[in-house]
Design a protein around this motif. Structure first.
Motif, PDB file in Angstrom:
ATOM      1  N   GLU A  40       0.999  -0.963  -0.085  1.00 53.21           N
ATOM      2  CA  GLU A  40       0.072   0.389   0.206  1.00 53.21           C
ATOM      3  C   GLU A  40       0.889   1.337  -0.012  1.00 53.21           C
ATOM      4  O   GLU A  40       1.952   1.637   0.903  1.00 53.21           O
ATOM      5  CB  GLU A  40      -0.733   0.197   1.228  1.00 53.21           C
ATOM      6  CG  GLU A  40      -1.702   1.425   1.586  1.00 53.21           C
ATOM      7  CD  GLU A  40      -2.274   2.098   0.457  1.00 53.21           C
ATOM      8  OE1 GLU A  40      -3.672   0.865   0.083  1.00 53.21           O
ATOM      9  OE2 GLU A  40      -2.172   2.623  -0.021  1.00 53.21           O
ATOM     10  N   SER A  50     -12.578   4.068  -0.096  1.00 48.39           N
ATOM     11  CA  SER A  50     -12.842   2.879   0.533  1.00 48.39           C
ATOM     12  C   SER A  50     -12.612   3.832   2.329  1.00 48.39           C
ATOM     13  O   SER A  50     -13.923   3.245   2.763  1.00 48.39           O
ATOM     14  CB  SER A  50     -12.555   1.720   1.379  1.00 48.39           C
ATOM     15  OG  SER A  50     -12.077   1.354  -0.233  1.00 48.39           O
ATOM     16  N   THR A  58     -23.167   3.895   0.983  1.00 50.13           N
ATOM     17  CA  THR A  58     -24.968   2.945   0.850  1.00 50.13           C
ATOM     18  C   THR A  58     -24.355   2.192   0.981  1.00 50.13           C
ATOM     19  O   THR A  58     -23.997   1.269  -0.176  1.00 50.13           O
ATOM     20  CB  THR A  58     -25.338   3.685  -0.413  1.00 50.13           C
ATOM     21  OG1 THR A  58     -25.825   5.237   0.172  1.00 50.13           O
ATOM     22  CG2 THR A  58     -26.814   3.058  -0.214  1.00 50.13           C
ATOM     23  N   SER A 437     -20.354  -2.820  -2.386  1.00 53.64           N
ATOM     24  CA  SER A 437     -21.038  -3.228  -1.164  1.00 53.64           C
ATOM     25  C   SER A 437     -21.258  -4.650  -1.555  1.00 53.64           C
ATOM     26  O   SER A 437     -21.677  -5.589  -1.298  1.00 53.64           O
ATOM     27  CB  SER A 437     -22.834  -2.710  -1.916  1.00 53.64           C
ATOM     28  OG  SER A 437     -23.194  -1.707  -0.827  1.00 53.64           O
TER      29      SER A 437
HETATM   30  C1  LIG Z   1     -17.705   9.498  -4.547  1.00 57.04           C
HETATM   31  C2  LIG Z   1     -18.058   8.232  -4.161  1.00 57.04           C
HETATM   32  C3  LIG Z   1     -19.287   7.674  -3.753  1.00 57.04           C
HETATM   33  C4  LIG Z   1     -19.470   6.389  -3.564  1.00 57.04           C
HETATM   34  N1  LIG Z   1     -20.178   5.771  -3.089  1.00 57.04           N
HETATM   35  C5  LIG Z   1     -20.661   3.984  -3.013  1.00 57.04           C
HETATM   36  C6  LIG Z   1     -21.635   4.063  -2.035  1.00 57.04           C
HETATM   37  O1  LIG Z   1     -22.374   4.106  -1.722  1.00 57.04           O
HETATM   38  N2  LIG Z   1     -21.696   2.423  -1.886  1.00 57.04           N
HETATM   39  C7  LIG Z   1     -20.630   1.600  -2.322  1.00 57.04           C
HETATM   40  O2  LIG Z   1     -20.499   0.391  -2.237  1.00 57.04           O
HETATM   41  N3  LIG Z   1     -19.470   1.907  -2.991  1.00 57.04           N
HETATM   42  C8  LIG Z   1     -19.153   3.014  -2.977  1.00 57.04           C
HETATM   43  N4  LIG Z   1     -19.057   4.188  -3.804  1.00 57.04           N
HETATM   44  C9  LIG Z   1     -17.644   2.848  -4.137  1.00 57.04           C
HETATM   45  C10 LIG Z   1     -16.302   2.525  -3.275  1.00 57.04           C
HETATM   46  O3  LIG Z   1     -15.758   2.998  -2.152  1.00 57.04           O
HETATM   47  C11 LIG Z   1     -15.128   1.412  -3.662  1.00 57.04           C
HETATM   48  O4  LIG Z   1     -15.901   0.828  -5.306  1.00 57.04           O
HETATM   49  C12 LIG Z   1     -14.594   0.418  -3.635  1.00 57.04           C
HETATM   50  O5  LIG Z   1     -13.776   1.580  -2.821  1.00 57.04           O
HETATM   51  C13 LIG Z   1     -13.451   0.806  -4.194  1.00 57.04           C
HETATM   52  O6  LIG Z   1     -11.687  -0.420  -3.244  1.00 57.04           O
HETATM   53  P1  LIG Z   1     -11.191  -0.547  -4.147  1.00 57.04           P
HETATM   54  O7  LIG Z   1      -9.756  -1.187  -2.957  1.00 57.04           O
HETATM   55  O8  LIG Z   1     -10.683  -1.703  -4.926  1.00 57.04           O
HETATM   56  O9  LIG Z   1      -9.756   0.978  -3.791  1.00 57.04           O
HETATM   57  P2  LIG Z   1      -9.636   2.124  -2.886  1.00 57.04           P
HETATM   58  O10 LIG Z   1     -10.073   2.594  -1.305  1.00 57.04           O
HETATM   59  O11 LIG Z   1      -8.810   3.325  -3.513  1.00 57.04           O
HETATM   60  O12 LIG Z   1      -8.191   1.606  -2.622  1.00 57.04           O
HETATM   61  C14 LIG Z   1      -7.386   1.543  -3.188  1.00 57.04           C
HETATM   62  C15 LIG Z   1      -5.959   1.118  -2.545  1.00 57.04           C
HETATM   63  O13 LIG Z   1      -4.746   0.504  -3.499  1.00 57.04           O
HETATM   64  C16 LIG Z   1      -3.398   2.316  -3.609  1.00 57.04           C
HETATM   65  N5  LIG Z   1      -3.247   1.874  -3.881  1.00 57.04           N
HETATM   66  C17 LIG Z   1      -2.336   2.761  -5.318  1.00 57.04           C
HETATM   67  N6  LIG Z   1      -2.103   3.054  -5.844  1.00 57.04           N
HETATM   68  C18 LIG Z   1      -1.061   1.913  -5.803  1.00 57.04           C
HETATM   69  C19 LIG Z   1       0.466   1.643  -5.725  1.00 57.04           C
HETATM   70  N7  LIG Z   1       0.910   1.867  -7.319  1.00 57.04           N
HETATM   71  N8  LIG Z   1       1.066   1.089  -4.953  1.00 57.04           N
HETATM   72  C20 LIG Z   1       0.001   0.579  -3.426  1.00 57.04           C
HETATM   73  N9  LIG Z   1      -0.828   0.810  -3.560  1.00 57.04           N
HETATM   74  C21 LIG Z   1      -1.323   1.756  -3.819  1.00 57.04           C
HETATM   75  C22 LIG Z   1      -3.782   3.220  -2.937  1.00 57.04           C
HETATM   76  O14 LIG Z   1      -3.438   4.120  -1.793  1.00 57.04           O
HETATM   77  C23 LIG Z   1      -6.077   2.691  -2.067  1.00 57.04           C
HETATM   78  O15 LIG Z   1      -5.499   2.583  -0.798  1.00 57.04           O
HETATM   79  C24 LIG Z   1     -18.185   5.457  -3.898  1.00 57.04           C
HETATM   80  C25 LIG Z   1     -17.237   6.291  -4.827  1.00 57.04           C
HETATM   81  C26 LIG Z   1     -17.444   7.494  -4.853  1.00 57.04           C
HETATM   82  C27 LIG Z   1     -15.614   7.861  -5.294  1.00 57.04           C
END
Ligand SMILES: Cc1cc2nc3c(=O)[nH]c(=O)nc-3n(C[C@H](O)[C@H](O)[C@H](O)COP(=O)(O)OP(=O)(O)OC[C@H]3O[C@@H](n4cnc5c(N)ncnc54)[C@H](O)[C@@H]3O)c2cc1C
Length: 497
Positions: A40, A50, A58, A437
């Motif tokens: 990370e 996240s 939601t 979700s």
């Molecule tokens: C405005 C908004 C509203 C939303 N509302 C909802 C909702 O109401 N309900 C719902 O279910 N979903 C919602 N979502 C979607 C949800 O937030 C995402 O689907 C989810 O958080 C994605 O999780 P993730 O683990 O893929 O990404 P992230 O939580 O973004 O995690 C990715 C991680 O990778 C790390 N990273 C990136 N590049 C590198 C690298 N090269 N090397 C090491 N680490 C790296 C980042 O620092 C980060 O910590 C919303 C999103 C947004 C933007």
């Protein structure tokens, strides 16, 4: 020979968000022999999309999101997508309930709580649509219990802030589902990682950025990882890599150079909220009220006036408003978008731009909004809103997927997409909707694609049946089992039914 189900492998998860957390815990449950390393780039877990303040929290179950039930050409309502999302959400809850029951985390309230989900519309045409949507949904067992009302008194008790001061001549209607949820995905990711990191052969490396990755002749992946504290570059190898880097997934997918990743591009759209700072107002709203997106606006722009429970404290948010930034991550670089343009995605990106001029117009309009303009938009949902009670906060960054298309050159996608190499040794997750979700269903789909032999093995099948009993059982014909199962999971997660 070792059975595929027990084979030890080194798995690398890039990014410590909800997706990597879910995949890591699932994999370790299915094969405790796996060695798992998480890299990370930030100094905290789940600080990008996240994090609770970076998304709307939601629990998407299609109870209130009108964009999941499009109108058909014949004037009906198509509920297929809504049913898929509602069942995927049940799969997520089943997994979380399994983990609570197993004693891995004590307090489900730290990440999931009931907050009723309401859809609210005004105007003849929208009221007729909502009524048709209600009739189509309430007939389905997963939506049983949904209420519909056009009665202003009833609506006033459901959502006084929304009804107070509204034009009495205006035709209004709403549906309500009491078992809707609010989720702190940041806390959920943290408890999942806390549990994962307590297991043998699991290492978490914060402040480590994956800079490059290449497939070796022996089939393994070699990653170039920079320790952002010591500035050292390290080389690490893995049998399987998950690019769970959120907005940072596209650049890494491009670097992996896999055939399946060619032609993908991304378009960043940042989110913004109005956050209420008046405790008296916050206490008068206890629901999530979702409306209808305006014409030409993208699906993720559906306005909502949202009660949130973040770390035990009530909050009130309205939005999202869209912002434009060339960053792919909130903590990213302004060069993210320009550096992602390559020979094989330039045409898809240009054509997607050309075919989505309404989105471009929408983004320009959003980027030029003043505070008063935003409060004016809020007044459509809360007519008595006072400008000084609200402040702007920046939410997470979404990177919408742009995909090569034979006919149009390139299309903009609003969903989530798993891209994986044919040999299953690497997978990336692009896009952000319906997002966190449905993280468990998405990660199970990834396992089907990248671990097909293991998923067919007796051991994994047996374990999956234990974790998510109805995972392989389609809803149709098993309605009673699904509803019993929902009741059980809600009980374990301290939710109402
Ligand atoms: C405005 C908004 C509203 C939303 N509302 C909802 C909702 O109401 N309900 C719902 O279910 N979903 C919602 N979502 C979607 C949800 O937030 C995402 O689907 C989810 O958080 C994605 O999780 P993730 O683990 O893929 O990404 P992230 O939580 O973004 O995690 C990715 C991680 O990778 C790390 N990273 C990136 N590049 C590198 C690298 N090269 N090397 C090491 N680490 C790296 C980042 O620092 C980060 O910590 C919303 C999103 C947004 C933007």
């Amino acid at each position: 020979m070792i059975n595929p189900e027990n084979q030890p492998k080194h798995i690398i998860l890039i990014g410590a968000g909800i997706m990597s957390a879910t995949l890591g815990v699932l994999l370790k449950e299915l094969n405790p022999h796996y060695r798992i390393s998480i890299y990370e780039r930030l100094d905290q877990i789940a600080a990008e999309s996240s994090d609770a303040w970076n998304n709307a929290g939601t629990g998407h179950s299609a109870f209130c999101e009108l964009n999941y039930t499009p109108e058909t050409e014949t004037g009906g309502v198509d509920i297929k997508k809504a049913v898929k999302i509602a069942s995927s959400f049940e799969i997520s809850k089943a997994f979380w309930a399994y983990l609570v029951k197993a004693g891995y985390f004590a307090n489900p309230e730290a990440f999931i709580n009931n907050i009723p989900h309401i859809s609210f519309v005004w105007g003849e045409k929208n009221v007729a649509f909502l009524k048709a949507r209600f009739e189509a949904l309430v007939a389905h067992p997963l939506f049983r219990g949904m209420e519909y009302s056009e009665d202003r008194e009833a609506l006033n008790t459901w959502m006084p802030l929304v009804m107070h001061g509204r034009d009495p001549q205006e035709k209004v209607a709403a549906t309500k589902v009491d078992i809707g949820t609010d989720i702190n995905f940041g806390n959920l990711a943290r408890v999942l990682f806390q549990h994962l990191c307590s297991l043998p052969r699991v290492e978490m490396h914060l402040m480590h950025e994956v800079r490059d990755l290449k497939k070796q002749e022996d089939g393994q992946w070699k990653l170039n990882v920079k320790n952002l504290l010591s500035k050292e570059n390290n080389k690490v190898t893995a049998d399987f890599v998950f690019i769970g880097a959120g907005g940072g997934a596209l650049p890494l997918l491009e670097k992996s150079d896999i055939e399946e990743g060619r032609g993908y591009g991304g378009f960043p759209v940042s989110g913004q909220w109005l956050v209420c700072n008046n405790e008296e107002v916050i206490q008068q709203h206890n629901v999530k009220v979702y409306g209808k997106a305006s014409v030409g606006a993208p699906p993720m722009s559906v306005p909502h006036l949202d009660t949130r429970l973040i770390d035990g404290k009530k909050a009130l948010l309205f939005g999202p408003f869209a912002g434009f930034s060339t960053k792919f991550l909130k903590n990213g670089s302004f060069f993210d978008l320009p550096l992602s343009i390559e020979l094989d995605n330039i045409i898809p990106m240009l054509s997607a731009g050309w075919h989505n001029l309404s989105l471009t117009r929408y983004l320009i309009q959003q980027a030029t909004l003043s505070h008063e303009d935003r409060v004016e938009a809020l007044r459509e949902y809360f007519p008595a809103a006072q400008s000084e009670d609200w402040e702007l906060a920046i939410a997470g960054q979404r990177v919408q997927v742009i995909k090569k298309d034979e006919e149009e050159g390139g299309v903009l996608e609003f969903g989530t997409e798993i891209i994986h190499a044919a040999d299953g040794s690497i997978a990336a997750l692009l896009g952000a909707s319906p997002g966190a979700s449905t993280s468990v269903a998405i990660m199970l789909e990834l396992l089907e694609k990248c671990f097909p032999a293991e998923m067919q093995s007796k051991g994994w099948k047996k374990k999956l049946k234990q974790i998510i009993p109805l995972y392989t059982k389609p809803f149709k014909g098993k309605e009673k089992e699904w509803l019993d199962w929902r009741r059980y999971n809600n009980g374990v997660l301290h939710l109402s039914d």
